[in-house]
Design a protein around this motif. Structure first.
Motif, PDB file in Angstrom:
ATOM      1  N   MET A  78       0.856  -1.189   0.000  1.00  0.00           N
ATOM      2  CA  MET A  78       0.000   0.000   0.000  1.00  0.00           C
ATOM      3  C   MET A  78       0.891   1.238   0.000  1.00  0.00           C
ATOM      4  SD  MET A  78      -3.325   0.670   0.111  1.00  0.00           S
ATOM      5  CE  MET A  78      -4.055  -0.738   0.932  1.00  0.00           C
ATOM      6  N   LYS A  79       0.607   2.159  -0.898  1.00  0.00           N
ATOM      7  CA  LYS A  79       1.451   3.341  -1.057  1.00  0.00           C
ATOM      8  C   LYS A  79       0.568   4.588  -1.029  1.00  0.00           C
ATOM      9  CE  LYS A  79       4.548   2.814  -4.282  1.00  0.00           C
ATOM     10  NZ  LYS A  79       5.217   2.871  -5.629  1.00  0.00           N
ATOM     11  N   LEU A  80       0.874   5.538  -0.132  1.00  0.00           N
ATOM     12  CA  LEU A  80       0.100   6.767   0.012  1.00  0.00           C
ATOM     13  C   LEU A  80       1.011   7.978  -0.116  1.00  0.00           C
ATOM     14  CD1 LEU A  80      -2.119   5.778   3.096  1.00  0.00           C
ATOM     15  CD2 LEU A  80      -2.758   5.670   0.678  1.00  0.00           C
ATOM     16  N   LEU A  81       0.490   9.025  -0.752  1.00  0.00           N
ATOM     17  CA  LEU A  81       1.230  10.280  -0.906  1.00  0.00           C
ATOM     18  C   LEU A  81       0.694  11.284   0.107  1.00  0.00           C
ATOM     19  CD1 LEU A  81       3.372  11.758  -2.683  1.00  0.00           C
ATOM     20  CD2 LEU A  81       1.452  12.588  -4.069  1.00  0.00           C
ATOM     21  N   HIS A  82       1.578  11.786   0.971  1.00  0.00           N
ATOM     22  CA  HIS A  82       1.197  12.713   2.037  1.00  0.00           C
ATOM     23  C   HIS A  82       1.511  14.150   1.596  1.00  0.00           C
ATOM     24  CE1 HIS A  82       2.377  14.282   6.355  1.00  0.00           C
ATOM     25  NE2 HIS A  82       1.325  14.909   5.853  1.00  0.00           N
ATOM     26  N   LEU A  83       0.453  14.984   1.513  1.00  0.00           N
ATOM     27  CA  LEU A  83       0.574  16.400   1.175  1.00  0.00           C
ATOM     28  C   LEU A  83      -0.165  17.225   2.225  1.00  0.00           C
ATOM     29  CD1 LEU A  83      -0.414  16.185  -2.620  1.00  0.00           C
ATOM     30  CD2 LEU A  83       1.904  16.099  -1.672  1.00  0.00           C
ATOM     31  N   SER A  84       0.127  18.511   2.277  1.00  0.00           N
ATOM     32  CA  SER A  84      -0.623  19.389   3.184  1.00  0.00           C
ATOM     33  C   SER A  84      -0.379  20.846   2.812  1.00  0.00           C
ATOM     34  CB  SER A  84      -0.204  19.163   4.647  1.00  0.00           C
ATOM     35  OG  SER A  84       1.037  19.795   4.927  1.00  0.00           O
ATOM     36  N   ASP A  85      -1.164  21.720   3.428  1.00  0.00           N
ATOM     37  CA  ASP A  85      -0.940  23.173   3.391  1.00  0.00           C
ATOM     38  C   ASP A  85      -0.733  23.705   1.970  1.00  0.00           C
ATOM     39  OD1 ASP A  85      -0.533  24.089   6.459  1.00  0.00           O
ATOM     40  OD2 ASP A  85       0.268  22.070   6.161  1.00  0.00           O
ATOM     41  N   LEU A  86      -1.712  23.425   1.116  1.00  0.00           N
ATOM     42  CA  LEU A  86      -1.648  23.954  -0.251  1.00  0.00           C
ATOM     43  C   LEU A  86      -1.796  25.472  -0.255  1.00  0.00           C
ATOM     44  CD1 LEU A  86      -3.932  21.342  -2.071  1.00  0.00           C
ATOM     45  CD2 LEU A  86      -1.474  21.200  -1.595  1.00  0.00           C
ATOM     46  N   HIS A  87      -2.612  25.997   0.653  1.00  0.00           N
ATOM     47  CA  HIS A  87      -2.849  27.450   0.768  1.00  0.00           C
ATOM     48  C   HIS A  87      -3.200  28.060  -0.592  1.00  0.00           C
ATOM     49  CE1 HIS A  87      -1.843  28.173   4.998  1.00  0.00           C
ATOM     50  NE2 HIS A  87      -0.940  27.207   4.853  1.00  0.00           N
ATOM     51  N   ILE A  88      -4.104  27.405  -1.304  1.00  0.00           N
ATOM     52  CA  ILE A  88      -4.473  27.886  -2.634  1.00  0.00           C
ATOM     53  C   ILE A  88      -5.115  29.274  -2.514  1.00  0.00           C
ATOM     54  CG2 ILE A  88      -5.845  27.422  -4.690  1.00  0.00           C
ATOM     55  CD1 ILE A  88      -5.665  24.459  -4.040  1.00  0.00           C
ATOM     56  N   GLY A  89      -4.660  30.179  -3.372  1.00  0.00           N
ATOM     57  CA  GLY A  89      -5.131  31.562  -3.333  1.00  0.00           C
ATOM     58  C   GLY A  89      -4.233  32.490  -2.549  1.00  0.00           C
ATOM     59  N   LYS A  90      -3.147  31.985  -2.004  1.00  0.00           N
ATOM     60  CA  LYS A  90      -2.267  32.808  -1.170  1.00  0.00           C
ATOM     61  C   LYS A  90      -1.547  33.858  -2.004  1.00  0.00           C
ATOM     62  CE  LYS A  90       1.258  32.582   2.435  1.00  0.00           C
ATOM     63  NZ  LYS A  90       0.382  33.189   3.446  1.00  0.00           N
ATOM     64  N   ARG A  91      -1.329  35.001  -1.379  1.00  0.00           N
ATOM     65  CA  ARG A  91      -0.498  36.067  -1.936  1.00  0.00           C
ATOM     66  C   ARG A  91       0.715  36.239  -1.032  1.00  0.00           C
ATOM     67  NH1 ARG A  91      -3.425  38.863  -5.780  1.00  0.00           N
ATOM     68  NH2 ARG A  91      -1.910  40.562  -5.784  1.00  0.00           N
ATOM     69  N   VAL A  92       1.883  36.340  -1.622  1.00  0.00           N
ATOM     70  CA  VAL A  92       3.124  36.529  -0.865  1.00  0.00           C
ATOM     71  C   VAL A  92       3.682  37.896  -1.226  1.00  0.00           C
ATOM     72  CG1 VAL A  92       5.452  35.661  -0.419  1.00  0.00           C
ATOM     73  CG2 VAL A  92       3.579  34.051  -0.841  1.00  0.00           C
ATOM     74  N   ASN A  93       3.833  38.757  -0.216  1.00  0.00           N
ATOM     75  CA  ASN A  93       4.292  40.132  -0.442  1.00  0.00           C
ATOM     76  C   ASN A  93       3.462  40.822  -1.532  1.00  0.00           C
ATOM     77  OD1 ASN A  93       6.738  38.723   0.823  1.00  0.00           O
ATOM     78  ND2 ASN A  93       7.355  40.858   0.880  1.00  0.00           N
ATOM     79  N   GLY A  94       2.156  40.547  -1.505  1.00  0.00           N
ATOM     80  CA  GLY A  94       1.240  41.164  -2.460  1.00  0.00           C
ATOM     81  C   GLY A  94       1.177  40.499  -3.819  1.00  0.00           C
ATOM     82  N   CYS A  95       1.963  39.450  -4.028  1.00  0.00           N
ATOM     83  CA  CYS A  95       2.020  38.785  -5.333  1.00  0.00           C
ATOM     84  C   CYS A  95       1.192  37.498  -5.308  1.00  0.00           C
ATOM     85  CB  CYS A  95       3.471  38.464  -5.684  1.00  0.00           C
ATOM     86  SG  CYS A  95       3.686  37.615  -7.252  1.00  0.00           S
ATOM     87  N   SER A  96       0.307  37.320  -6.286  1.00  0.00           N
ATOM     88  CA  SER A  96      -0.502  36.104  -6.373  1.00  0.00           C
ATOM     89  C   SER A  96       0.387  34.906  -6.713  1.00  0.00           C
ATOM     90  CB  SER A  96      -1.574  36.261  -7.447  1.00  0.00           C
ATOM     91  OG  SER A  96      -2.220  35.011  -7.691  1.00  0.00           O
ATOM     92  N   MET A  97       0.164  33.807  -6.020  1.00  0.00           N
ATOM     93  CA  MET A  97       0.933  32.580  -6.258  1.00  0.00           C
ATOM     94  C   MET A  97       0.129  31.563  -7.063  1.00  0.00           C
ATOM     95  SD  MET A  97       3.759  33.293  -4.738  1.00  0.00           S
ATOM     96  CE  MET A  97       4.624  31.734  -4.574  1.00  0.00           C
ATOM     97  N   LEU A  98      -0.986  31.992  -7.661  1.00  0.00           N
ATOM     98  CA  LEU A  98      -1.911  31.038  -8.277  1.00  0.00           C
ATOM     99  C   LEU A  98      -1.266  30.272  -9.435  1.00  0.00           C
ATOM    100  CD1 LEU A  98      -4.811  30.454  -7.373  1.00  0.00           C
ATOM    101  CD2 LEU A  98      -5.600  31.716  -9.347  1.00  0.00           C
ATOM    102  N   ASP A  99      -0.516  30.939 -10.290  1.00  0.00           N
ATOM    103  CA  ASP A  99       0.137  30.245 -11.401  1.00  0.00           C
ATOM    104  C   ASP A  99       1.145  29.222 -10.890  1.00  0.00           C
ATOM    105  OD1 ASP A  99      -1.306  31.622 -13.271  1.00  0.00           O
ATOM    106  OD2 ASP A  99       0.271  33.089 -13.719  1.00  0.00           O
ATOM    107  N   ASP A 100       1.875  29.592  -9.851  1.00  0.00           N
ATOM    108  CA  ASP A 100       2.862  28.684  -9.268  1.00  0.00           C
ATOM    109  C   ASP A 100       2.163  27.497  -8.611  1.00  0.00           C
ATOM    110  OD1 ASP A 100       5.586  30.513  -9.217  1.00  0.00           O
ATOM    111  OD2 ASP A 100       3.767  31.694  -8.983  1.00  0.00           O
ATOM    112  N   GLN A 101       1.020  27.757  -7.984  1.00  0.00           N
ATOM    113  CA  GLN A 101       0.262  26.668  -7.353  1.00  0.00           C
ATOM    114  C   GLN A 101      -0.304  25.715  -8.396  1.00  0.00           C
ATOM    115  OE1 GLN A 101      -2.332  29.191  -5.005  1.00  0.00           O
ATOM    116  NE2 GLN A 101      -1.115  28.880  -3.165  1.00  0.00           N
ATOM    117  N   ARG A 102      -0.807  26.258  -9.488  1.00  0.00           N
ATOM    118  CA  ARG A 102      -1.325  25.394 -10.562  1.00  0.00           C
ATOM    119  C   ARG A 102      -0.196  24.498 -11.095  1.00  0.00           C
ATOM    120  NH1 ARG A 102      -3.783  28.850 -12.975  1.00  0.00           N
ATOM    121  NH2 ARG A 102      -5.940  28.224 -12.528  1.00  0.00           N
TER     122      ARG A 102
END
Length: 378
Positions: A1-25
């Motif tokens: 059995m193999k599972l992939l552990h992910l967390s804290d996607l924070h989709i929609g986050k802006r860092v220093n006023g910059c949208s991270m949406l393209d990087d998240q996609r």
């Protein structure tokens, strides 16, 4: 059995006023490809799917794309809410999604039965525990005498009938004592939200979310996978990764961290203005990265941000590290100013402001300026 552990996607986050949406996609597409390439049996998603309780429409659409891609690939998802999510909003449609393999526990409603996967070694039980506060638990169990986060988590786990002879996995979003934090996380003052690691002893693997740096707490199988992207410059030295967890027979769990590369890194560069703008300095690097530029020039560089962005278009932050910024001196009134010449007063002020004396050239310039001003007086 193999599972992939992910967390804290924070989709929609802006860092220093910059949208991270393209990087998240970009990074979510890479993680989806990784899950398919590794033929995982499921993805554990340990909270903070969104960055805000009311996420923008683009963020909702991106999470929908991610879930849809995994579902079409035949990969089930086991997700919970985190402290940044709105449990009720995230929970919308969760019962419908279960039919597509998306198991979402966003609102804590008591002891939910585990989802059971099976392989040659028998059942593997996946327990989902949304982000839990004492007040949330007391709404479900009014009789519970809980005052701390640890009390609440321990009580919630105690409501499950966990079979110690079987393999048991928990997905949770809490701050476990001993974890290393960074500035992009939202923690309670005074460590009120901390939970002791011993609370999770009944589980063969604990897929944690909340802390952004990948790390284990005590044992290899009590682990934060961290964020898939860097969300503050306090994370610039992190190597972001995903955790691939393989289960053999009871007691046999191996964890492999797989590095993930972003579309644009988030990093710091340091030096004088002339040094960091020299072609030899940036040649061979990704000038599209998100940057914190630390200039060591003793004098501020005019229009530095605009000039730097001609080379590094995604400069997010500019600071100086020099004698002036390193000084902790406070400017007080000059001692006996009536006994000092204007030049001496300027010297004192310059020393306090810049933590260094004026140069001979600066003094000559200042004297010439004062003479010009005085000569022009009526």
């Amino acid at each position: 059995m193999k599972l992939l552990h992910l967390s804290d996607l924070h989709i929609g986050k802006r860092v220093n006023g910059c949208s991270m949406l393209d990087d998240q996609r970009y990074i979510l597409n890479k993680l989806q490809e990784l899950a398919i390439e590794e033929t995982v049996d499921g993805v554990l998603l340990a909270g903070d799917l969104y960055d805000k309780p009311v996420p923008p429409a683009e963020a909702v659409s991106l999470l929908d794309e991610f879930f849809t891609g995994l579902s079409r690939g035949g990969i089930p998802v086991f997700a919970i809410s985190g402290n940044h999510d709105s449990p009720e909003r995230l929970n919308f449609g969760s019962r419908l999604m279960e039919g597509t393999g998306i198991h979402l526990a966003a609102v804590y409603q008591g002891a939910r039965e585990p989802i059971v996967l099976r392989d040659a070694y028998g059942p593997l039980n996946i327990y989902l525990l949304p982000y839990l506060k004492p007040a949330v638990l007391r709404r479900v169990y009014p009789e519970a005498e809980v005052t701390t986060y640890e009390d609440a988590v321990a009580y919630a786990i105690g409501r499950w009938e966990i079979d110690p002879t079987q393999r048991n996995v928990l997905v949770a979003h809490q701050f476990v004592v001993g974890g290393t934090t960074c500035e992009s996380e939202e923690l309670s003052v005074g460590g009120l939200d901390q939970v002791g690691a011993q609370v999770f002893d009944a589980f063969d693997y604990v897929a944690l979310g909340h802390l952004h740096g990948p790390q284990k707490i005590g044992r290899e199988t009590l682990r934060y996978c961290g964020t898939p992207l860097k969300y503050s410059f306090s994370e610039c030295r992190h190597q972001k990764s995903a955790c691939l967890v393989e289960f053999g027979e009871k007691g046999n769990v191996t964890v492999r961290t797989i590095p993930i590369q972003p579309l644009r890194d988030l990093r710091e560069i340091r030096g004088t203005y002339d040094a960091v703008t020299a072609k030899s300095f940036y040649d061979g690097t990704n000038t599209e990265d998100y940057l914190h530029v630390i200039l060591t020039d003793q004098e501020d560089v005019p229009e530095a941000m605009g000039r730097l962005r001609a080379i590094y278009p995604n400069v997010m932050k500019l600071t100086y590290d020099n004698l002036r910024t390193q000084s902790s001196q406070e400017v007080w009134g000059a001692e006996r100013p009536e006994t000092k010449s204007p030049l001496e007063l300027f010297r004192d002020f310059y020393q306090l402001q810049n933590n260094q004396p004026m140069s001979r050239e600066q003094e000559d310039f200042l004297l010439g300026l004062m003479e010009t001003i005085w000569e022009g007086e009526p």
